[in-house]
Design a protein around this motif. Structure first.
Motif, PDB file in Angstrom:
ATOM      1  N   SER A  88       0.796  -1.739   0.043  1.00 47.13           N
ATOM      2  CA  SER A  88       0.189   0.371   0.083  1.00 47.13           C
ATOM      3  C   SER A  88       0.956   0.880   0.419  1.00 47.13           C
ATOM      4  CB  SER A  88      -0.704  -0.119   1.491  1.00 47.13           C
ATOM      5  OG  SER A  88      -1.918  -0.839   1.115  1.00 47.13           O
ATOM      6  N   LEU A  89       1.626   1.093   1.220  1.00 46.26           N
ATOM      7  CA  LEU A  89       2.662   2.442   0.806  1.00 46.26           C
ATOM      8  C   LEU A  89       3.588   2.564  -0.223  1.00 46.26           C
ATOM      9  CD1 LEU A  89       4.243   1.776   4.429  1.00 46.26           C
ATOM     10  CD2 LEU A  89       2.556   3.254   3.878  1.00 46.26           C
ATOM     11  N   SER A  90       3.868   2.134  -0.494  1.00 46.53           N
ATOM     12  CA  SER A  90       4.755   1.273  -2.637  1.00 46.53           C
ATOM     13  C   SER A  90       3.774   2.179  -3.416  1.00 46.53           C
ATOM     14  CB  SER A  90       5.431   0.054  -2.245  1.00 46.53           C
ATOM     15  OG  SER A  90       5.793   0.148  -1.495  1.00 46.53           O
ATOM     16  N   TYR A  91       2.224   1.720  -3.551  1.00 44.37           N
ATOM     17  CA  TYR A  91       1.682   2.479  -4.592  1.00 44.37           C
ATOM     18  C   TYR A  91       1.015   4.105  -4.009  1.00 44.37           C
ATOM     19  CZ  TYR A  91      -2.992   3.029  -6.656  1.00 44.37           C
ATOM     20  OH  TYR A  91      -3.857   3.013  -7.852  1.00 44.37           O
ATOM     21  N   VAL A  92       1.420   4.498  -3.082  1.00 44.78           N
ATOM     22  CA  VAL A  92       1.044   5.451  -2.854  1.00 44.78           C
ATOM     23  C   VAL A  92       2.017   6.117  -3.198  1.00 44.78           C
ATOM     24  CG1 VAL A  92       0.565   7.314  -0.214  1.00 44.78           C
ATOM     25  CG2 VAL A  92      -0.796   5.262  -1.096  1.00 44.78           C
ATOM     26  N   GLN A  93       3.449   5.865  -3.009  1.00 43.55           N
ATOM     27  CA  GLN A  93       4.207   6.593  -3.077  1.00 43.55           C
ATOM     28  C   GLN A  93       3.913   6.317  -4.362  1.00 43.55           C
ATOM     29  OE1 GLN A  93       6.648   8.344  -1.143  1.00 43.55           O
ATOM     30  NE2 GLN A  93       8.188   8.425  -2.425  1.00 43.55           N
ATOM     31  N   PHE A  94       4.417   5.976  -5.771  1.00 42.77           N
ATOM     32  CA  PHE A  94       4.649   5.868  -6.545  1.00 42.77           C
ATOM     33  C   PHE A  94       3.400   7.149  -7.242  1.00 42.77           C
ATOM     34  CE2 PHE A  94       3.223   3.726 -10.909  1.00 42.77           C
ATOM     35  CZ  PHE A  94       3.918   3.917 -11.258  1.00 42.77           C
ATOM     36  N   THR A  95       2.055   6.296  -7.086  1.00 39.75           N
ATOM     37  CA  THR A  95       0.885   7.330  -7.125  1.00 39.75           C
ATOM     38  C   THR A  95       1.583   9.136  -7.549  1.00 39.75           C
ATOM     39  OG1 THR A  95      -0.120   7.564  -5.667  1.00 39.75           O
ATOM     40  CG2 THR A  95      -0.566   5.722  -8.221  1.00 39.75           C
ATOM     41  N   GLU A  96       1.714   8.944  -6.001  1.00 39.70           N
ATOM     42  CA  GLU A  96       1.862  10.611  -5.596  1.00 39.70           C
ATOM     43  C   GLU A  96       3.457  11.352  -6.538  1.00 39.70           C
ATOM     44  OE1 GLU A  96       0.195  13.034  -3.704  1.00 39.70           O
ATOM     45  OE2 GLU A  96      -1.513  11.339  -3.666  1.00 39.70           O
ATOM     46  N   THR A  97       3.833  10.193  -6.442  1.00 33.52           N
ATOM     47  CA  THR A  97       5.538  11.148  -7.041  1.00 33.52           C
ATOM     48  C   THR A  97       5.182  10.816  -9.040  1.00 33.52           C
ATOM     49  OG1 THR A  97       6.604   9.102  -5.875  1.00 33.52           O
ATOM     50  CG2 THR A  97       8.088   9.924  -7.873  1.00 33.52           C
ATOM     51  N   GLN A  98       4.321  10.074  -9.244  1.00 32.43           N
ATOM     52  CA  GLN A  98       4.003  10.313 -10.766  1.00 32.43           C
ATOM     53  C   GLN A  98       3.309  11.454 -11.016  1.00 32.43           C
ATOM     54  OE1 GLN A  98       1.114   6.882 -11.785  1.00 32.43           O
ATOM     55  NE2 GLN A  98       1.478   7.038 -14.493  1.00 32.43           N
ATOM     56  N   SER A  99       1.970  11.920 -10.054  1.00 34.36           N
ATOM     57  CA  SER A  99       1.258  13.066  -9.896  1.00 34.36           C
ATOM     58  C   SER A  99       2.323  14.139  -9.929  1.00 34.36           C
ATOM     59  CB  SER A  99       0.254  12.786  -9.118  1.00 34.36           C
ATOM     60  OG  SER A  99      -0.984  14.153  -9.300  1.00 34.36           O
ATOM     61  N   PHE A 100       3.329  14.493  -8.824  1.00 36.91           N
ATOM     62  CA  PHE A 100       4.438  15.423  -8.861  1.00 36.91           C
ATOM     63  C   PHE A 100       4.845  15.831  -9.857  1.00 36.91           C
ATOM     64  CE2 PHE A 100       8.198  16.446  -7.556  1.00 36.91           C
ATOM     65  CZ  PHE A 100       7.666  18.346  -7.272  1.00 36.91           C
ATOM     66  N   HIS A 108      12.855   9.117 -14.867  1.00 35.40           N
ATOM     67  CA  HIS A 108      14.020   8.584 -14.754  1.00 35.40           C
ATOM     68  C   HIS A 108      14.082   9.078 -13.016  1.00 35.40           C
ATOM     69  CE1 HIS A 108      18.238  10.035 -13.714  1.00 35.40           C
ATOM     70  NE2 HIS A 108      18.680   9.274 -14.064  1.00 35.40           N
ATOM     71  N   GLU A 109      12.619  10.465 -12.995  1.00 36.80           N
ATOM     72  CA  GLU A 109      12.898  10.758 -11.264  1.00 36.80           C
ATOM     73  C   GLU A 109      12.192   9.801 -10.879  1.00 36.80           C
ATOM     74  OE1 GLU A 109      14.330  13.017  -9.734  1.00 36.80           O
ATOM     75  OE2 GLU A 109      15.521  13.213 -10.652  1.00 36.80           O
ATOM     76  N   LEU A 110      11.279   8.866 -11.507  1.00 40.53           N
ATOM     77  CA  LEU A 110      10.475   7.614 -10.936  1.00 40.53           C
ATOM     78  C   LEU A 110      11.071   6.903 -10.761  1.00 40.53           C
ATOM     79  CD1 LEU A 110       7.301   6.998  -9.778  1.00 40.53           C
ATOM     80  CD2 LEU A 110       6.897   6.750 -12.618  1.00 40.53           C
ATOM     81  N   TRP A 111      11.720   6.362 -11.902  1.00 41.04           N
ATOM     82  CA  TRP A 111      12.398   5.209 -11.438  1.00 41.04           C
ATOM     83  C   TRP A 111      13.356   5.071 -10.200  1.00 41.04           C
ATOM     84  CZ3 TRP A 111      12.367   0.293 -12.802  1.00 41.04           C
ATOM     85  CH2 TRP A 111      13.965  -0.866 -12.371  1.00 41.04           C
ATOM     86  N   ARG A 112      14.675   6.955 -10.225  1.00 44.38           N
ATOM     87  CA  ARG A 112      15.504   6.236  -8.689  1.00 44.38           C
ATOM     88  C   ARG A 112      14.387   7.130  -7.927  1.00 44.38           C
ATOM     89  NH1 ARG A 112      16.944  10.885  -5.742  1.00 44.38           N
ATOM     90  NH2 ARG A 112      15.733  11.960  -6.892  1.00 44.38           N
TER      91      ARG A 112
END
Length: 639
Positions: free
Chosen positions: A21-33, A143-147
């Protein structure tokens, strides 16, 4: 699945769910940002570039416009820039390929960022000069999302491993009381009552441990009370209250048991008339005290010569059963007895070597209880008649062989495997099916069949017990006796093998190599357990660890605690043959019932031995025994 695994799996799943769940939230928030950041950057670039291009567009300076766009485009943040001159429709396009260093292609192929495009019209006043279209390059976002996700995955993985290891260690520590309870429950199921469990700090587990400790203490107390009951019944039924020695009933049972086994020895009958003189002079209290002291001295001195059973069978008559000795050892026993009696006679103020007589009868060949009693009583009467201290019953029966001849014959038989076998079925009470078959051996010497009762005494005297046991066990394997029937075969072990470490090691190797070890049973005499408990326990452990079984032979013969049953945990016990010959009084039945209850309380099968008639068997049926054996179902020759 164990409770530990269930809790551990639950924690694992919950933690995995949280991390996911945390990984999903982190992923979507980073992608949106990152998407918003690219949109903002694209808006700013589109607006500022449009302003900077106005002078060049007004002057029609194509080179200047291209130079300005190239400066911005070479930064690599834009996938495509398209400039369309509205005056003549001329169009210029700048493009960057979607190749991102350090980011795997499969991640790019996920198409996580949609195309971000901005289109604007560059004007000068009211005049439209050109159309500017800018498409953001997704490389920065990928690049930023992968990092970010790589770093987050590493951190979460480390935390996950730490949490799982900590949970395992913590659960092991927290659930240790439950593990101890489970082991304690197994011990209780096996009737092993060890020390109480330590109380844990957890309140719920503490109450459970207290309940288990209480249950274990109660079961231990029940077993102890049964053991004490057996002791009290023995004292009541089989012990003479004055002398503390076994009484006539016990001696008769031991005689029957002794004569049914392949042993040597002698029976002495003694009459102490000087005790009557003590009674007449000093009264019955002094007489009883004199009998008690005399009994203690006889046990003390005679046990050092050879093991024996000393019983008071009448007011002034005693019996001495030496169940394994030769003539020389019996003579030494007799001399020690006379010396001990004379010492007590002198202390009582009577004359030594007067007013007492001893009759001795040796066991030779096959004898019945009537025969041995008649011979010893005749010898006693002869000693009294001739006013002698003792008389040795003389028989015309000759020994089959001398000791040295027996040594030669037995060594030859053991080395060459010349024994022939019979087996006697042990029958279940209810179905009369065969529980096991007890193995007997016999020997052919000079074309004459010699029974075990004739040569076994010499096996013990010549210390050939270990060699005989090895030979018989190997013969069971070589003759494939275990394959002739599905029932287990019971093999009697000699006293010598009990304490022989070399035999223990040999038996361990033999059982490991045997594919049918589970169908082998070993009968261990109860007397060996009392004489050498450590060696017997080591031997029983070897037998049990290799899948074989063992039982206690002559169960109930010895005067002592039955607590060894908890330590050894035999599969069965064979009630001593003497119980089959006791009278049918209520006290005898109580003693048998108590002994049987001790064994059955530990989930041990009880086999009655020495059954010759249906009437004997019917006496034991109400006592809830499991099986029986005896000449009611005689031994059968093995083909």
């Amino acid at each position: 699945m164990t409770l530990f695994r269930q809790i551990y799996t639950l924690l694992f799943v919950l933690f995995l769910l949280v991390v996911t769940s945390l990984s999903y939230v982190q992923f979507t928030e980073t992608q949106s940002f990152l998407t918003k950041q690219m949109e903002s950057d694209l808006n700013n670039t589109s607006h500022s570039l449009g302003i900077m291009l106005v002078p060049d567009l007004e002057a029609g300076d194509i080179v200047g416009a291209e130079t300005l766009i190239n400066v911005i485009f070479e930064g690599g943040y834009y996938q495509e820039v398209k400039l369309t001159w509205l005056v003549d429709g001329k169009q210029q396009v700048w493009q960057n390929p979607i190749t991102i260093d350090g980011v795997p292609q499969w991640f790019i192929d996920l198409d996580l960022f949609k195309t971000i495009k901005r289109e604007s019209i560059i004007t000068s006043g009211w005049i439209q000069l050109a159309r500017l279209e800018i498409v953001a390059h997704p490389g920065f976002g990928y690049h930023e999302l992968w990092r970010t996700m790589t770093n987050a995955t590493i951190v979460f993985s480390i935390l996950f491993l730490i949490a799982i290891i900590s949970a395992r260690i913590g659960l092991t520590w927290i659930l240790r009381p439950l593990h101890n309870i489970a082991e304690h429950a197994k011990d209780i199921a096996n009737r092993k009552f060890g020390p109480d469990l330590t109380l844990p700090r957890t309140a719920e587990l503490k109450s459970v441990v207290q309940a288990f400790n209480s249950m274990s203490d109660q079961l231990k107390q029940i077993f102890s009370s049964l053991d004490e009951e057996v002791g009290e019944l023995r004292k009541k039924n089989l012990i003479d209250q004055v002398s503390g020695l076994p009484n006539r009933q016990y001696m008769m049972g031991q005689l029957n048991s002794w004569l049914s086994e392949p042993k040597s020895g002698a029976l002495m009958m003694a009459k102490f008339n000087w005790l009557e003189e003590v009674h007449s002079k000093y009264g019955y209290q002094v007489r009883d005290e004199t009998i008690r002291l005399l009994s203690e001295k006889m046990k003390q001195h005679l046990d050092g010569v050879t093991p024996s059973v000393i019983a008071r069978i009448a007011a002034y008559e005693f019996a001495f059963l030496i169940d394994s000795s030769e003539h020389e050892q019996t003579s030494k026993y007799l001399q020690t007895l006379i010396r001990t009696i004379n010492q007590e006679v002198s202390k009582a103020g009577c004359k030594p070597n007067e007013d007492f007589a001893i009759g001795i009868a040796e066991r030779i060949g096959q004898m019945s209880v009537t025969d041995i009693l008649a011979q010893s009583d005749n010898a006693l009467q002869k000693a009294l008649q001739d006013n002698q201290v003792f008389h040795w019953f003389e028989t015309n029966e000759k020994q089959l062989f001398t000791r040295e001849q027996w040594r030669d014959h037995l060594n030859s038989a053991i080395s060459d495997g010349q024994f022939k076998f019979k087996w006697q079925p042990v029958l279940l009470n209810e179905t009369e099916s065969v529980l096991q078959r007890e193995l007997y051996c016999q020997l052919e010497i000079n074309q004459k069949m010699v029974q075990a009762g004739q040569f076994m005494p010499y096996v013990e005297l010549l210390s050939l017990g270990t060699q005989l046991d090895k030979s018989l066990i190997e013969a069971v394997h070589s003759k494939k006796l275990l394959e002739k029937n599905f029932e287990p075969i019971a093999i009697n072990l000699t006293f010598q093998s009990m304490g022989d470490i070399e035999f223990h090691q040999w038996l361990n190797k033999f059982l490991r190599a045997s594919p049918l070890s589970s169908r082998i049973c070993f009968d261990i005499p109860e007397a060996a357990i009392y004489s050498n408990p450590e060696a017997c326990e080591a031997l029983c452990t070897i037998i049990r660890d290799n899948g074989a079984h063992f039982g206690i032979d002559h169960f109930g013969r010895q005067f002592g605690s039955m607590s060894y049953l908890q330590d050894l945990r035999p599969r069965y016990v064979k009630l001593d043959q003497s119980f089959a010959y006791y009278d049918e009084s209520e006290h005898s039945s109580e003693l048998c019932r108590a002994l049987i209850n001790v064994a059955k309380g530990l989930d041990i099968e009880v086999i009655v031995t020495g059954i010759e008639e249906e009437e004997q068997l019917e006496r034991f049926i109400p006592l809830k025994t499991n099986a029986y054996m005896g000449y009611i179902s005689p031994p059968i020759a093995i083909d």
